[in-house]
Scaffold this active site. Structure first.
Site, PDB file in Angstrom:
ATOM      1  N   SER A  63       0.821  -1.218   0.000  1.00 29.17           N
ATOM      2  CA  SER A  63       0.000   0.000   0.000  1.00 29.17           C
ATOM      3  C   SER A  63       0.852   1.264   0.000  1.00 29.17           C
ATOM      4  CB  SER A  63      -0.901   0.029   1.237  1.00 29.17           C
ATOM      5  OG  SER A  63      -1.599  -1.180   1.373  1.00 29.17           O
TER       6      SER A  63
HETATM    7  N1  SAH Z   1      -0.692  -5.144   3.908  1.00 25.26           N
HETATM    8  C1  SAH Z   1       0.108  -5.469   2.736  1.00 25.26           C
HETATM    9  C2  SAH Z   1      -0.569  -5.099   1.434  1.00 25.26           C
HETATM   10  C3  SAH Z   1      -1.786  -5.880   1.212  1.00 25.26           C
HETATM   11  S1  SAH Z   1      -2.232  -6.226  -0.464  1.00 25.26           S
HETATM   12  C4  SAH Z   1       1.478  -4.845   2.818  1.00 25.26           C
HETATM   13  O1  SAH Z   1       1.778  -4.144   3.791  1.00 25.26           O
HETATM   14  O2  SAH Z   1       2.264  -5.077   1.903  1.00 25.26           O
HETATM   15  C5  SAH Z   1      -3.569  -7.283  -0.051  1.00 25.26           C
HETATM   16  C6  SAH Z   1      -3.152  -8.693   0.304  1.00 25.26           C
HETATM   17  O3  SAH Z   1      -4.307  -9.370   0.774  1.00 25.26           O
HETATM   18  C7  SAH Z   1      -2.643  -9.496  -0.883  1.00 25.26           C
HETATM   19  O4  SAH Z   1      -1.380 -10.022  -0.602  1.00 25.26           O
HETATM   20  C8  SAH Z   1      -3.693 -10.592  -1.043  1.00 25.26           C
HETATM   21  O5  SAH Z   1      -3.160 -11.823  -1.498  1.00 25.26           O
HETATM   22  C9  SAH Z   1      -4.224 -10.711   0.369  1.00 25.26           C
HETATM   23  N2  SAH Z   1      -5.558 -11.300   0.491  1.00 25.26           N
HETATM   24  C10 SAH Z   1      -6.643 -11.132  -0.301  1.00 25.26           C
HETATM   25  N3  SAH Z   1      -7.686 -11.855   0.147  1.00 25.26           N
HETATM   26  C11 SAH Z   1      -7.272 -12.475   1.294  1.00 25.26           C
HETATM   27  C12 SAH Z   1      -7.893 -13.375   2.201  1.00 25.26           C
HETATM   28  N4  SAH Z   1      -9.158 -13.791   2.069  1.00 25.26           N
HETATM   29  N5  SAH Z   1      -7.154 -13.824   3.247  1.00 25.26           N
HETATM   30  C13 SAH Z   1      -5.871 -13.459   3.404  1.00 25.26           C
HETATM   31  N6  SAH Z   1      -5.218 -12.617   2.560  1.00 25.26           N
HETATM   32  C14 SAH Z   1      -5.916 -12.129   1.510  1.00 25.26           C
END
Ligand code: SAH
Length: 216
Positions: A63
Site C-alpha cells: 500500500s
Molecule cells: N498489507 C500489505 C498489502 C496488502 S495487499 C502490505 O503491507 O504489503 C492485499 C493482500 O491481501 C494481498 O497479498 C492478497 O493476497 C491478500 N488477500 C486477499 N484476500 C485475502 C484473504 N481472504 N485472506 C488473506 N489474505 C488475503
C-alpha cells in the site's frame, strides 16, 4: 542516524506524512523505524520512499505509505494490544503494527507472499508477528480474540464473523466496496450496544478473495 544525516528522500517521506495530517508521534516514529525498501521488490528500492503503492509478487501491491500511516493512526494502538491483520502482502504493514502493539497475527492467502513476509519480518527483528497462510474470511478459532483488526484487501462487506473476533471496545478498519468500484475505509467500534460503524475516506485496494490461493 541523526535527523540531519538522513537521506533526503526519507526526510521528505516524513514531511509528506505530516503535511497530509498524520500527527501521532508513535505512528510517525514507527514509519521512520521500518525501512520500506526492505519490503518492496529489489527493482523498486529507489522508489521505496515515494508515497505510492508498488507492485509485489503474485499480482498484489504494497500500500501507499500515507494509507498505511492513516489506517494505523485510526486504530489507536496501545502496547498491550493483540492485533489481527488480513492481507500480509509484503509484510510492511505488519512490521509497522508490530512496533505499536504486543502481538500481531497476520494472514495471507498466497504461500509465496506469506513465506517471503515471514523472512523479511524476521530479518527486521519483528519477533512479535506471526504470519499464517490462510483465508481471512475464515480466521482459525484458535487464533482467539483481538483488540484491533486491520483488513488490507477490499471486502464487499465486513463479515459478522470478523467483527465477532473483536474484544469489547475493539476497533476494526477495512476498505469496503466492490472490486472495481468505489471503496471506502470503514472503522467499526465494538461497543456494549453492538458494533458502531463510521465511514472515513475513499481508497483503492486489491480485492479480498476467499480461500487459500491455488497458485503459489
Ligand atoms: N498489507 C500489505 C498489502 C496488502 S495487499 C502490505 O503491507 O504489503 C492485499 C493482500 O491481501 C494481498 O497479498 C492478497 O493476497 C491478500 N488477500 C486477499 N484476500 C485475502 C484473504 N481472504 N485472506 C488473506 N489474505 C488475503
Amino acid at each position: 542516524m541523526s535527523p540531519d544525516r538522513q537521506p533526503p528522500e526519507k526526510m521528505m517521506f516524513q514531511l509528506s506524512l505530516r503535511r497530509r495530517g498524520i500527527s501521532e508521534q508513535r505512528v510517525l516514529r514507527a514509519m521512520d523505524a521500518i525501512p520500506r525498501e526492505a519490503f518492496v521488490e529489489p527493482a523498486d528500492r529507489d522508489n521505496a520512499w515515494r508515497d505510492t503503492a508498488l507492485g509485489i509478487a503474485c499480482g498484489q501491491t504494497i500500500s501507499q505509505p500515507f494509507v498505511v500511516a492513516y489506517m494505523t493512526e485510526r486504530l489507536e494502538l496501545r502496547d498491550d494490544h493483540r492485533v489481527l491483520e488480513i492481507g500480509t502482502g509484503s509484510g510492511y504493514q505488519a512490521a509497522i503494527l508490530s512496533r505499536l502493539s504486543r502481538q500481531v497475527v497476520t494472514i495471507e492467502r498466497f504461500r509465496t507472499l506469506a513465506d517471503r513476509a515471514r523472512a523479511r519480518l524476521k530479518q527486521q527483528h519483528c519477533d512479535n508477528v506471526e504470519v499464517l497462510l490462510g483465508d481471512g474470511f475464515d480466521v482459525p478459532a484458535d487464533a482467539g480474540q483481538f483488540d484491533r483488526i486491520m483488513v488490507t484487501a477490499a471486502m464487499e462487506q465486513i463479515p459478522d464473523a470478523l467483527t465477532h473476533r473483536l474484544e469489547p471496545d475493539g476497533l476494526l478498519i477495512a476498505p469496503v466496496g466492490p472490486h472495481n468500484g468505489r471503496q471506502t475505509l470503514v472503522l467499526v467500534r465494538q461497543t456494549a450496544g453492538g458494533p458502531v460503524r463510521k465511514e472515513l475516506v475513499d481508497v483503492r485496494f486489491v480485492p479480498a478473495l476467499p480461500g487459500i490461493a491455488r497458485e503459489l
